[in-house]
Design a protein around this motif. Structure first.
Motif, short mmCIF file in Angstrom:
data_model
loop_
_atom_site.label_atom_id
_atom_site.label_comp_id
_atom_site.label_asym_id
_atom_site.label_seq_id
_atom_site.Cartn_x
_atom_site.Cartn_y
_atom_site.Cartn_z
N ARG A 92 0.86 -1.18 0.00
CA ARG A 92 0.00 0.00 0.00
C ARG A 92 0.90 1.24 0.00
N SER A 93 1.44 1.58 -1.16
CA SER A 93 2.29 2.77 -1.26
C SER A 93 2.33 3.27 -2.69
N LEU A 94 2.51 4.59 -2.82
CA LEU A 94 2.61 5.21 -4.13
C LEU A 94 3.99 5.00 -4.74
N ILE A 95 4.04 4.89 -6.05
CA ILE A 95 5.31 4.67 -6.75
C ILE A 95 6.34 5.73 -6.40
N ARG A 96 5.91 6.98 -6.42
CA ARG A 96 6.86 8.09 -6.23
C ARG A 96 7.43 8.12 -4.82
N GLU A 97 6.78 7.47 -3.87
CA GLU A 97 7.23 7.49 -2.48
C GLU A 97 7.95 6.21 -2.05
N GLU A 101 14.31 -0.46 -2.75
CA GLU A 101 14.53 -1.58 -1.84
C GLU A 101 13.20 -2.26 -1.46
N VAL A 102 12.15 -1.45 -1.30
CA VAL A 102 10.83 -2.02 -0.98
C VAL A 102 10.27 -2.76 -2.18
N ASP A 103 10.45 -2.17 -3.38
CA ASP A 103 10.02 -2.85 -4.60
C ASP A 103 10.71 -4.21 -4.74
N ARG A 104 12.03 -4.21 -4.46
CA ARG A 104 12.79 -5.46 -4.57
C ARG A 104 12.30 -6.51 -3.57
N LYS A 105 11.97 -6.10 -2.36
CA LYS A 105 11.48 -7.05 -1.37
C LYS A 105 10.16 -7.67 -1.82
N LEU A 106 9.29 -6.84 -2.36
CA LEU A 106 8.00 -7.34 -2.86
C LEU A 106 8.20 -8.36 -3.97
N MET A 107 9.15 -8.10 -4.86
CA MET A 107 9.44 -9.03 -5.95
C MET A 107 10.11 -10.30 -5.41
N GLU A 108 11.02 -10.16 -4.46
CA GLU A 108 11.72 -11.31 -3.91
C GLU A 108 10.75 -12.28 -3.23
N VAL A 109 9.84 -11.73 -2.44
CA VAL A 109 8.89 -12.58 -1.72
C VAL A 109 7.85 -13.18 -2.67
N ALA A 195 5.46 2.64 2.16
CA ALA A 195 6.64 3.17 1.45
C ALA A 195 7.94 2.98 2.22
N ASP A 196 7.87 3.01 3.55
CA ASP A 196 9.11 2.85 4.33
C ASP A 196 9.38 1.38 4.69
N GLY A 197 8.60 0.47 4.13
CA GLY A 197 8.83 -0.96 4.35
C GLY A 197 8.18 -1.54 5.58
N THR A 198 7.42 -0.71 6.32
CA THR A 198 6.73 -1.20 7.51
C THR A 198 5.29 -1.57 7.16
N PRO A 199 4.64 -2.42 7.98
CA PRO A 199 3.26 -2.82 7.69
C PRO A 199 2.28 -1.67 7.82
N LEU A 200 1.21 -1.72 7.04
CA LEU A 200 0.17 -0.69 7.08
C LEU A 200 -0.58 -0.71 8.41
N ASN A 201 -0.84 -1.91 8.93
CA ASN A 201 -1.56 -2.10 10.21
C ASN A 201 -2.96 -1.52 10.19
N GLU A 202 -3.58 -1.52 9.03
CA GLU A 202 -4.97 -1.08 8.90
C GLU A 202 -5.71 -2.05 8.00
N MET A 203 -7.00 -2.25 8.28
CA MET A 203 -7.83 -3.10 7.45
C MET A 203 -8.53 -2.26 6.39
N ASP A 204 -8.34 -2.62 5.11
CA ASP A 204 -9.07 -1.96 4.04
C ASP A 204 -10.57 -2.17 4.21
N LYS A 205 -11.37 -1.14 3.88
CA LYS A 205 -12.83 -1.30 3.95
C LYS A 205 -13.30 -2.41 3.02
N ALA A 206 -12.74 -2.43 1.82
CA ALA A 206 -13.14 -3.45 0.85
C ALA A 206 -12.77 -4.84 1.35
N GLN A 207 -11.60 -4.96 2.00
CA GLN A 207 -11.16 -6.23 2.56
C GLN A 207 -12.10 -6.66 3.69
#
Length: 261
Positions: A92-97, A101-109, A195-207
């Protein structure tokens, strides 16, 4: 006849946990994997038949361990018939922010971890001339969405990889089922990387208002049992697949106006 064996990653919670319960109920022997061993043991204990389960902790970022983990998984019940690649992490983060390293972690996992584990298990399937890969993708594995750029990219990549695998190993009697859930009521949004690699810790309304993990697991079971090539699971959000296919410009306008975070 021996019972069928399924290996489920990401089995300590959410869709993975619900799938463990479903497959055990249906008479399968189940190998549970995730990072959280304590969570895995709790899921095993909650199963209808815990004796039909074995726990093998697995971290998708620790690819050096996959050879031994795969050997251990095969040895648990003597064979593996299906692997359900469910382990992963959302975003849950914008591309520009978002730092690379966060992108790479998402791809690695989400991509490389899944692919690496597949390559370790594939020889077992080839030798047996039988096997099935169930791959939890996402609706955003079929179209992009704001706040999920690298997550969507990883899921798109899984489709390309496993569609190729399906074609290459047809004569080995190896099948692939791509599973694309929409909004399922799990903690996936709480655990999503910001964006900083930490969890959002919020539940999406749609979820929060999404399909139950139990119903999702029921549909996953049916899709795997029927060896479907691709299945879309969820509510009205699954219509996005068809809007993207037939009226892509209209669909883009809808996404721009929707609350997708």
């Amino acid at each position: 006849m021996s019972k069928k064996v399924i290996w489920i990653t990401g089995a300590s919670s959410g869709i993975g946990e619900a799938s463990v319960y479903k497959f055990v109920k249906e008479g399968y022997q189940v190998i549970l994997s995730a990072r959280n061993q304590e969570g895995l043991e709790k899921v095993k204990s909650a199963c209808a038949h815990p004796a039909n389960c074995t726990v093998i902790p697995l971290d998708l970022l620790d690819q050096a361990s996959f050879e031994e983990k795969t050997k251990e998984a095969i040895a648990a019940f003597g064979q593996i018939d299906i692997i359900l690649h469910n382990g992963g992490i959302s975003q849950r983060s914008l591309i520009r922010e978002t730092p690379i390293e966060v992108d790479r972690k998402l791809m690695e996992v989400n991509f490389f971890g899944t692919v690496a584990l597949t390559k370790h298990l594939l020889p077992h399937f080839i030798t047996r001339k039988s096997g099935q890969f169930g791959v939890i993708s996402s609706l955003v594995g079929k179209f992009g969405s704001p706040y999920r750029s690298s997550y969507a990219a990883a899921k798109h990549a899984l489709h390309g990889f496993f569609e190729s695998l399906r074609l290459e190993h047809f004569e080995d009697n190896i099948s692939v089922t791509m599973i694309c859930p929409g909004f399922i009521k799990t903690d996936v949004s709480k655990n999503a990387l910001t964006a900083d690699g930490t969890p959002l810790n919020e539940m999406d309304k749609a979820q929060e208002n999404g399909m139950s993990a139990e119903e999702c697991a029921n549909q996953i079971f049916k899709a795997l049992a029927n060896k479907k090539e691709e299945v879309y699971i969820g509510g009205k959000e699954t219509m996005g697949i068809y809007l993207k296919r037939f009226v892509p410009t209209v669909f883009t306008k809808i996404l721009r106006k929707s609350e997708v975070r």
